[in-house]
Design a protein around this motif. Structure first.
Motif: not given
Length: 50
Positions: A1-6, A38-44
């Motif tokens: 998932m795109n971090p900017a979108k989150q 959570n999506k941001l944390s997992s992507e990072e």
């Protein structure tokens, strides 16, 4: 998932949270914000650091 979108989703949720009046609406916003965070944390975690 795109971090900017989150990040933009979190900003929109923050604006909604400031204007909400009911507890149920606030809880729904909190659940959505936690999911986006959570999506941001997992992507990072998967981004290699140079």
């Amino acid at each position: 998932m795109n971090p900017a979108k989150q990040h933009s989703k979190l900003l929109k949720l923050q604006a909604k949270a400031e204007n909400c009046l009911s507890r149920e609406e606030a809880q729904k916003i909190i659940r959505k914000a936690n999911k986006a965070n959570n999506k941001l944390s997992s992507e990072e975690a998967f981004i290699p650091k140079d």
